[in-house]
Write an enzyme that holds these catalytic residues in place. Structure first.
Site, PDB file in Angstrom:
ATOM      1  CB  SER B  64       2.714 -20.345 -36.375  1.00 41.38           C
ATOM      2  OG  SER B  64       2.689 -18.994 -35.938  1.00 41.38           O
ATOM      3  CG  HIS B  69      11.571 -33.678 -37.060  1.00 40.35           C
ATOM      4  ND1 HIS B  69      12.009 -33.290 -38.301  1.00 40.35           N
ATOM      5  CD2 HIS B  69      11.295 -32.533 -36.391  1.00 40.35           C
ATOM      6  CE1 HIS B  69      12.026 -31.963 -38.374  1.00 40.35           C
ATOM      7  NE2 HIS B  69      11.595 -31.469 -37.228  1.00 40.35           N
ATOM      8  CB  CYS B  84      -0.951 -16.818 -34.357  1.00 42.54           C
ATOM      9  SG  CYS B  84       0.820 -16.970 -34.231  1.00 42.54           S
TER      10      CYS B  84
END
Lengths: 134, 134
Positions: B64, B69, B84
Site C-alpha cells: 500500500s 507531510h 496489507c
C-alpha cells in the site's frame, strides 16, 4: 484558539464493478479528474499496475495527497483524500471518486490532521521577541 | 468469516524539532529507512521540498503506502503507514519514524481497511460454479 491544518477522509468502497478498478489507466483517469474537479494543485502523480489484478495511484498535492488501492477481485477500492486549507476541496474530490466508482457501500472516516494552538504559538513568538529586546 | 486486508495507522507528531523535518533529504532518509526496517516492498518513492519550509514524501509499496507531510514552523509532521498483509510491519515502520523524529506528543489513530466477508465470497463463488454447471 485551535486551528486545524488539514482534513483527511478515508473511504473503503465495497461492491465496486471490477472492470472499473482493474486497469491502471482507469485509475489514472479517475484521480487526475478528481484533482481537476476539486481544483486541487498537483505536484506529481504515480501509478502502478498489479498482476493479475488491481492498481495503486497516488497524487502528491500542494495541499497533501490523494491515494487509491484497488482489489477488483473483492470489488474493493480504498481511497484517501487528505487536504490542507479549504476542506470543501477534500469532500469534492472524494464525492467525485465515489460517484464515478458507484460502490454498493462506503465505509467513511473523517479526521482533522494537525491541530495547532495559535494562542500558544503567539505566546512563544512574543516570548522570543521579548527575549531578543532585553 | 471476516478478514481484514489492511491496517492504516495515522499519526500526527507534535513538538518535533524543526531541523529534523525541514529538508526533503532528511525526509527521504527517514522514509527509505522505515521501509527497510519494516521489511516492506518499495515500488517507488516521491519527494517534494516546499518553500520556505516543509516537505512531502510518499512511498508506494506492494503493501500500500507510507506518506509524510511536515510543517517545521509548527513542529508538526503528519504520517500515514498503510500496509496489507502482516500488520506488524505497519507498526514497525511507524515506530521507527516516531522514534527517529522524537515528537513531544503523538496523536495516533488506527483503522482496519478493507474488511472482506470470506463466507459470502465463497457462497458467491459456489453460486457461480453451480450456475455454470446447470
Amino acid at each position: 484558539m485551535a486551528k486545524t491544518l488539514g482534513l483527511h477522509i478515508l473511504a473503503d468502497l465495497y461492491g465496486v464493478d471490477a472492470d472499473r478498478i482493474d486497469r491502471v489507466e482507469d485509475i489514472r483517469d479517475l484521480l487526475e479528474s478528481a484533482v481537476k474537479v476539486a481544483n486541487l494543485t498537483k505536484i506529481s502523480s504515480h501509478y502502478y499496475q498489479f498482476q493479475p489484478h488491481g492498481a495503486t495511484g497516488v497524487v502528491l498535492l500542494a495541499e497533501s495527497h490523494i491515494s487509491i488501492h484497488t482489489w477488483p477481485e473483492h470489488g474493493l477500492a480504498t481511497v484517501d483524500v487528505y487536504t490542507c486549507g479549504d476542506p470543501t476541496k477534500a469532500y469534492r474530490a472524494m464525492d467525485y471518486i465515489i460517484n464515478t466508482l458507484e460502490p454498493k457501500r462506503v465505509d467513511k472516516q473523517i479526521h482533522d490532521r494537525g491541530i495547532i494552538d495559535e494562542r500558544r504559538q503567539s505566546e512563544e513568538l512574543r516570548s522570543i521577541l521579548v527575549n531578543s529586546l532585553t
